[in-house]
Every structure is written in C-alpha cells, then in structure tokens.
Design a protein around this motif. Structure first.
Motif, PDB file in Angstrom:
ATOM      1  N   GLN A  20       0.945  -1.415   0.687  1.00 18.88           N
ATOM      2  CA  GLN A  20       0.092   0.388   0.330  1.00 18.88           C
ATOM      3  C   GLN A  20       1.280   1.158   0.275  1.00 18.88           C
ATOM      4  N   GLN A  21       0.503   2.679   0.427  1.00 22.56           N
ATOM      5  CA  GLN A  21       1.145   3.079  -0.292  1.00 22.56           C
ATOM      6  C   GLN A  21       1.181   4.072   1.209  1.00 22.56           C
ATOM      7  N   ILE A  22       2.282   4.936   1.025  1.00 22.90           N
ATOM      8  CA  ILE A  22       2.722   5.120   2.652  1.00 22.90           C
ATOM      9  C   ILE A  22       2.842   6.282   3.072  1.00 22.90           C
ATOM     10  N   ALA A  50       6.597  19.307   4.124  1.00 23.66           N
ATOM     11  CA  ALA A  50       6.163  21.158   4.882  1.00 23.66           C
ATOM     12  C   ALA A  50       4.757  21.364   3.958  1.00 23.66           C
ATOM     13  N   THR A  51       4.065  20.935   3.059  1.00 21.52           N
ATOM     14  CA  THR A  51       2.820  21.770   2.314  1.00 21.52           C
ATOM     15  C   THR A  51       1.795  20.795   2.454  1.00 21.52           C
ATOM     16  N   GLY A  52       1.947  19.848   3.375  1.00 18.65           N
ATOM     17  CA  GLY A  52       0.804  18.776   3.646  1.00 18.65           C
ATOM     18  C   GLY A  52       1.162  16.885   3.450  1.00 18.65           C
ATOM     19  N   SER A  53       0.603  16.668   3.329  1.00 24.56           N
ATOM     20  CA  SER A  53       0.595  15.177   3.408  1.00 24.56           C
ATOM     21  C   SER A  53       0.715  14.448   2.159  1.00 24.56           C
ATOM     22  N   ILE A  54       1.009  13.546   1.825  1.00 22.96           N
ATOM     23  CA  ILE A  54       1.120  12.542   0.696  1.00 22.96           C
ATOM     24  C   ILE A  54       1.137  11.209   0.587  1.00 22.96           C
ATOM     25  N   LEU A  55       0.944  10.764   0.164  1.00 21.24           N
ATOM     26  CA  LEU A  55       0.420   9.255  -0.377  1.00 21.24           C
ATOM     27  C   LEU A  55       2.050   8.828  -1.350  1.00 21.24           C
ATOM     28  N   SER A  56       2.244   7.471  -1.294  1.00 20.34           N
ATOM     29  CA  SER A  56       3.331   7.139  -1.632  1.00 20.34           C
ATOM     30  C   SER A  56       3.731   5.764  -1.572  1.00 20.34           C
ATOM     31  N   LYS A  57       4.150   4.878  -2.688  1.00 18.39           N
ATOM     32  CA  LYS A  57       4.563   3.496  -2.962  1.00 18.39           C
ATOM     33  C   LYS A  57       5.815   3.554  -2.664  1.00 18.39           C
TER      34      LYS A  57
END
Length: 120
Positions: free
Chosen positions: A97-99, A104-111
């Motif tokens: 799944q994505q982590i 600094a500009t917010g959260s993102i999801l990434s594999k």
C-alpha cells in the motif's frame, strides 16, 4: 524511566547513524517539565528522527526496528530528508500500500517513500 532507560540502551546501536530525539522525551530533557508517561495504561514512545537513513527494504527495516525495540521501549523512527519524512514502522509493516509522507506543504501518499521524501 522506561523511555530514558531505553534511550541509554539504544544509543550505542545508533553510533553509525545521524539521529535525534523528538516527542515528549526530548521536550522533558530540554525543559525539565515531566511529561513522559510511564504507567500500566500508557508508556511514552522513544521518538527518534533519523535524517538520511540509508534505504532499506521491508525485511531490513523490520530487523532494524526489532533491534531497537528489544529493550522494552517502543522506538518510533521517523525517516526524514529535508522537511519530508515517513514512519519506518509503517513501511516495515510490508503491506502493499501507499505510505504517508509528511511534507512542509501537507501529506501525500507514496508506494516508494524513500524516493518521495527526496522529491517532496
């Protein structure tokens, strides 16, 4: 005292890494204000920040965390690069799944959190 004792035991394991302490333990050490929780219901984690931690695969991350967590203190490792970071424990769970990457500009999801923290 559990978090403080854990820090004393974990520190020698981290001599080859850049690292620092954050969270309630760091606050208490810096201010002297007692906020570290150590009761049967709740014990504070040992929050560690590790900039530039070498890339690990999931098995290596599990092994690394097991080594840090062998002393009865939960080490919560945040891998950081610049202003971006992710939880090594979340990555070590090995789910496909994505982590969550904190930036600094917010959260993102990434594999691929190792690449994502460098790109932001």
């Amino acid at each position: 005292m559990i978090a403080f004792q854990g820090l004393i035991k974990i520190a020698p394991l981290l001599t080859d890494y850049q690292w620092g302490i954050s969270g309630s333990l760091a606050y208490e050490m810096a201010t002297g204000v007692k906020i570290v929780k150590e009761s049967p219901k709740h014990t504070s984690d040992l929050d560690l920040i590790m900039p530039n931690l070498p890339k690990m695969n999931v098995a290596e991350a599990k092994k690394f965390l097991a080594k840090l967590n062998q002393f009865g203190t939960h080490a919560d490792v945040q891998v950081v690069y610049g202003e971006n970071g992710f939880s090594l424990e979340e990555y070590a769970l090995g789910r496909d799944q994505q982590i969550l990457i904190k930036t600094a500009t917010g959260s993102i999801l990434s594999k691929n959190p190792w690449q994502a923290i460098k790109e932001g």
